[in-house]
Structures are given as structure tokens and as C-alpha cells.
Write a protein that holds these residues in place. Structure first.
Motif, short mmCIF file in Angstrom:
data_model
loop_
_atom_site.label_atom_id
_atom_site.label_comp_id
_atom_site.label_asym_id
_atom_site.label_seq_id
_atom_site.Cartn_x
_atom_site.Cartn_y
_atom_site.Cartn_z
N GLY A 37 0.78 -1.24 0.00
CA GLY A 37 0.00 0.00 0.00
C GLY A 37 0.80 1.28 0.00
N ALA A 38 2.03 1.24 0.53
CA ALA A 38 2.83 2.46 0.62
C ALA A 38 3.96 2.50 -0.41
CB ALA A 38 3.42 2.59 2.03
N LEU A 39 3.91 1.63 -1.41
CA LEU A 39 4.98 1.61 -2.41
C LEU A 39 4.98 2.90 -3.22
CD1 LEU A 39 4.87 -2.05 -3.81
CD2 LEU A 39 6.41 -1.10 -2.08
N SER A 40 6.16 3.40 -3.52
CA SER A 40 6.31 4.63 -4.30
C SER A 40 6.47 4.30 -5.78
CB SER A 40 7.54 5.39 -3.82
OG SER A 40 8.73 4.66 -4.13
N GLY A 41 6.50 5.35 -6.59
CA GLY A 41 6.76 5.15 -8.01
C GLY A 41 8.11 4.50 -8.26
N GLY A 52 13.53 -10.10 -15.51
CA GLY A 52 12.90 -9.29 -16.53
C GLY A 52 11.66 -8.56 -16.09
N TRP A 53 11.21 -8.78 -14.88
CA TRP A 53 9.99 -8.15 -14.40
C TRP A 53 10.30 -7.14 -13.31
CZ3 TRP A 53 5.01 -11.55 -13.61
CH2 TRP A 53 4.50 -11.90 -14.86
N THR A 54 9.71 -5.96 -13.41
CA THR A 54 9.73 -4.99 -12.33
C THR A 54 8.65 -5.35 -11.30
OG1 THR A 54 8.10 -3.54 -13.37
CG2 THR A 54 10.44 -3.18 -13.96
N VAL A 55 8.65 -4.61 -10.20
CA VAL A 55 7.57 -4.75 -9.23
C VAL A 55 6.23 -4.45 -9.91
CG1 VAL A 55 6.59 -3.76 -7.12
CG2 VAL A 55 9.03 -4.31 -7.24
N GLY A 99 0.50 -2.76 -18.62
CA GLY A 99 0.15 -2.16 -17.34
C GLY A 99 1.30 -1.91 -16.40
N ALA A 100 2.45 -2.51 -16.69
CA ALA A 100 3.56 -2.48 -15.73
C ALA A 100 4.15 -1.09 -15.53
CB ALA A 100 4.66 -3.44 -16.18
N GLY A 101 4.06 -0.21 -16.52
CA GLY A 101 4.68 1.10 -16.44
C GLY A 101 3.77 2.19 -15.91
N ARG A 102 2.61 1.84 -15.42
CA ARG A 102 1.69 2.84 -14.89
C ARG A 102 2.23 3.44 -13.59
NH1 ARG A 102 -3.50 -0.62 -14.15
NH2 ARG A 102 -1.85 -2.15 -13.69
N SER A 103 1.60 4.52 -13.15
CA SER A 103 1.98 5.13 -11.89
C SER A 103 1.68 4.19 -10.73
CB SER A 103 1.23 6.44 -11.69
OG SER A 103 -0.15 6.19 -11.45
N ALA A 104 2.32 4.45 -9.60
CA ALA A 104 2.06 3.65 -8.41
C ALA A 104 0.58 3.74 -8.02
CB ALA A 104 2.94 4.11 -7.26
N ASP A 105 0.02 4.94 -8.06
CA ASP A 105 -1.39 5.10 -7.69
C ASP A 105 -2.30 4.27 -8.58
OD1 ASP A 105 -0.83 6.80 -5.62
OD2 ASP A 105 -1.36 8.64 -6.69
N ALA A 106 -2.05 4.30 -9.89
CA ALA A 106 -2.89 3.56 -10.83
C ALA A 106 -2.81 2.07 -10.58
CB ALA A 106 -2.50 3.89 -12.26
#
Length: 228
Positions: A37-41, A52-55, A99-106
Motif C-alpha cells: 500500500g505504501a509503495l512509491s513510483g 525481466g519483471w519490475t515490481v 500495465g507495468a509502467g503505470r503510476s504507483a497510484d494507478a
């Protein structure tokens, strides 16, 4: 269909409503959403433990996996069998990448929304639909009643994959007790050709399960093919 039982830790594989598994998913979802819930961009854009995968990739996958369960629950309620993901494995990969590159909020709003949508979809399933077949992205057919247990597994394993401070050492006792014997049964067919199954009885149960999932690599133990 009968129960596959190992005491209280049985995974529901019957025509009955899989109440225990639904409760496990609800609790795992709560812990997952609390952890992220508190993860940042910057956190979202950082690497996960999956090559090969980001968070952001992992979180998007978890959200789209929830949607795939909604699709199959609604199809089973209609008496239909549909593909888990539109476009199969290629469509699954495309949705995750998109979808992986969206903002943290999104991404976090998506996670909360898709999780709530799944809980609502399962609440609407008629009791007699839980015995109907579904099909996963690999073509395997399972009764709908087996899918909450598999969603539970996705949440516990991918929370570790995020590399945000939760490790396999944090897996709940019930998760380890439930899935260790089931995943261990798949090990012989996942061994590299010519390799004999190692004696893993000396490993801590959590480490053993992490090895079986490909999330830990104890010295002297071979890498196994995918568990999915």
C-alpha cells in the motif's frame, strides 16, 4: 469428486463451496494489499525477484490474474468454459507489459479494485457451479472449486517475488502445510533430464517449498522446471 485431505490443511477440490480456501484468499489479499500500500513510483519501477519483471509487472500480473478468476467464475456460472486470458498466453503477456509502467497510484488502485471484484464474483457463484470445469492458460482443466486455492498460492508466492521485505520465511504455517506435499508431488516430472530426485527431507519446510517453487536455490539441489 472427493477431498484431497491432509488434516485441516486440505485444499478444497469438491463440488461444495470451497469456504476454507475463500477465507484463505481473503486473508492473503488483506496482507498483500497492506504490504504494497505504501509503495512509491520508484519502488514500482524497481526490479522484482522475477527475471525481466519490475515490481510493476508482478503487481499488474496479480491484478490481471484476479480478473481471470472473475472471467472463469462468471463463465462457470453460465455453464461455459472460456480461456483464462483473452488471447491466451500472448494476451496475458501483453496485458502485463501494457500495465507495468503505470503510476504507483494507478497500479495500487487497480489491485484493490480487481481484488474486490474477485471477492464479489465468487460471492455470486451458484453453489452448483463450483463443480463445473474451468480451463487455465496452459490448457489444464480444473473444477471451479479448485481455483480459490490457486489464487491463494499466487498471492503468497508473488508477495515474496516483489522483494519488498517479505520472504518465504514469512509464509504462514497453513500455507506451507497445505502446499508443500502438493507441490512436492510434482517434483519428479520437473527434474532436469537424467537427474534423480534429491532427498530434501533435511531442508527446513519453508526453504523446501521455496526451492520447489523456484524461489530458493539450496546448494546441491537442481533447478526444477516451472511449477505452474
Amino acid at each position: 469428486m472427493g477431498h484431497r485431505e491432509r488434516g485441516r490443511a486440505a485444499v478444497s477440490l469438491t463440488a461444495d463451496i470451497p469456504t476454507a480456501d475463500l477465507e484463505r484468499v481473503a486473508e492473503a489479499t488483506r496482507r498483500f494489499l497492506e504490504a504494497v500500500g505504501a509503495l512509491s513510483g520508484a519502488d514500482i519501477a524497481g526490479p522484482s525477484l522475477l527475471p525481466g519483471w519490475t515490481v510493476g509487472h508482478v503487481l499488474t500480473h496479480v491484478a490481471r490474474n484476479a480478473d481471470s478468476h472473475v472471467r472463469r467464475a462468471e463463465a462457470a456460472s453460465r455453464g461455459e468454459v472460456i480461456d483464462q486470458y483473452p488471447g491466451g498466453s500472448g494476451g496475458r503477456a501483453a496485458e502485463i507489459e501494457a500495465g507495468a509502467g503505470r503510476s504507483a497510484d494507478a497500479i495500487l488502485v487497480d489491485l484493490v479494485s480487481s481484488s474486490a471484484g474477485l471477492a464479489s464474483a465468487w460471492d455470486r457463484v451458484p453453489s452448483d457451479a463450483w463443480s463445473r470445469l474451468t480451463r487455465d492458460v496452459g490448457g489444464h482443466e480444473r473444477p471451479l472449486s479448485a481455483l480459490p486455492g490457486r489464487r491463494w498460492q499466487e498471492l503468497e508466492v508473488h508477495l515474496v517475488d516483489l522483494d519488498i521485505g517479505v520472504t518465504y520465511a514469512d509464509w504462514p504455517d497453513e500455507f506451507v502445510a497445505t502446499w508443500l506435499p502438493l507441490v512436492e508431488a510434482s517434483a519428479p516430472r520437473r527434474l532436469p533430464r537424467g537427474k534423480a530426485a534429491p532427498d530434501a527431507s533435511g531442508l527446513d519446510h519453508r526453504l523446501r517449498l521455496a526451492w520447489l517453487y523456484g524461489r530458493a536455490h539450496p546448494p546441491g539441489y537442481p533447478e526444477l522446471a516451472s511449477w505452474g
